[in-house]
Design a protein around this motif. Structure first.
Motif, short mmCIF file in Angstrom:
data_model
loop_
_atom_site.label_atom_id
_atom_site.label_comp_id
_atom_site.label_asym_id
_atom_site.label_seq_id
_atom_site.Cartn_x
_atom_site.Cartn_y
_atom_site.Cartn_z
N SER A 132 3.95 2.56 5.30
CA SER A 132 2.55 2.62 4.87
C SER A 132 1.63 2.36 6.06
N GLU A 133 0.40 2.78 5.91
CA GLU A 133 -0.59 2.59 6.98
C GLU A 133 -1.07 1.15 6.98
N ARG A 134 -1.22 0.59 8.16
CA ARG A 134 -1.64 -0.80 8.28
C ARG A 134 -3.09 -0.96 7.83
N LYS A 135 -3.30 -1.93 6.90
CA LYS A 135 -4.65 -2.19 6.41
C LYS A 135 -5.01 -3.68 6.43
N TYR A 190 0.81 -1.21 0.00
CA TYR A 190 0.00 0.00 0.00
C TYR A 190 0.86 1.28 0.00
N SER A 191 2.18 1.11 -0.07
CA SER A 191 3.05 2.29 0.06
C SER A 191 3.08 3.16 -1.19
#
Length: 321
Positions: A286-289, A250-251
């Motif tokens: 990146s934000e954890r998803k 997701y980065s």
């Protein structure tokens, strides 16, 4: 798969058998016919033994189609055709049995022969029929030789061992994850019908070893972008017992959008009826998803992923993934 010996062609097996038979020389006997009879019986028995044992060994070493793992069966079907493989094994088995039958009949005739001339003719007749039988299966020996060479080149993946196959778009961290899980203990093998390689490593789980397979170029783009032969070859991965680890980034630094990665995920899920687990990479930027998230840079989540893999591998026998 157990090692398969080199496959001789019919002329090579004939030469080997008759050369050994020609070395038989019985000691002197005051009754000349007794010496000739014994010598010719031993020569026939030697030619039979060398060839029939060899042919029986070939049939025993090659797995039958019933015992051939689907992972290898798919490749043999693509390359040679399973029916051709089965037919050649059956023909070679027939040849071994036929040689034993011919030798038995010829030795029986030798025992009834009265003159040395008759005895020599019985042996010569056997040699002629013996050669004809082996020449008849030359094409089968040739095909099995090609099968043997082909099987030796297949990736050394144990399809029965718990395996985790890494998938995902290029540049999402697949090779880095493989190295993190296996401590860089990785082997490279060509993948059939493609110009690509697979990378096979092992992760220790106590006394057990778990296979980790990286598939660069194989499971990193949709199936509809491949030719039929390559597609069917890649689909052979479905026969390996295990789980697909689908890496998603997701980065934004992999060069592929989330939409492109989701499309590949759905494509793999529709083509491979095995368990697929999503693993987010580059969590450091990146934000954890995703529930499972790792970083190959600072090793965040690697231990947790290893624990997850060990737990999943322990359930293979119970649930038969």
């Amino acid at each position: 798969m157990r090692p398969i010996p080199t496959i001789l062609r019919s002329d090579e097996l004939i030469d080997k058998s008759l050369k050994k038979a020609s070395k038989i020389d019985e000691p002197y006997d005051k009754i000349f016919e007794n010496k000739v009879r014994k010598e010719n019986i031993d020569r026939i028995a030697t030619a039979e033994s060398v060839s029939a044992i060899y042919l029986k060994r070939i049939v025993k070493k090659f797995p039958t189609s019933e015992k051939l793992h689907p992972f290898y069966e798919d490749f043999l079907q693509l390359k040679f055709g399973i029916d051709n493989y089965k037919r050649s094994l059956n023909n070679v088995q027939w040849a071994g049995e036929k040689i034993v039958e011919l030798a038995t009949d010829s030795i029986h005739d030798l025992k009834r022969a009265r003159t040395a001339h008759e005895m020599v003719n019985v042996r010569k007749k056997f040699y002629g029929r013996f050669c004809s039988v082996l020449e008849h299966v030359d094409k089968d020996l040739r095909l099995l030789g090609e099968c043997r060479d082909f099987l030796r080149k297949l990736p050394e993946i144990d399809p029965e061992k718990p395996s985790f196959v890494i998938a995902g778009m290029p540049n999402v961290g697949k090779s880095s994850l493989l190295n993190s899980l296996t401590n860089n203990d990785v082997q490279i093998a060509p993948y059939p019908f493609t110009t690509l390689n697979v990378f096979i490593g092992h992760m220790n789980a106590g006394p057990r070893k778990i296979q980790i397979v990286d598939t660069p170029g194989l499971l990193d783009r949709p199936m509809d972008e491949r030719n039929e032969l390559e597609r069917r070859s890649i689909l052979s991965l479905k026969d390996i017992r295990g789980v697909i680890l689908f890496l998603i980034d997701y980065s934004g630094f992999s060069g592929y959008t989330v939409e492109q990665q989701e499309k590949l995920y759905n494509d793999i899920r529709s083509n491979f009826p095995k368990k697929i687990v999503r693993v987010q990479t580059k969590i450091d930027i990146s934000e954890r998803k995703e529930e499972i998230a790792i970083s190959n840079i600072n090793k965040t989540g690697i231990k947790e992923l290893k624990d997850f893999i060990i737990k999943e591998s322990g359930e293979f026998t119970e649930y038969g993934y």
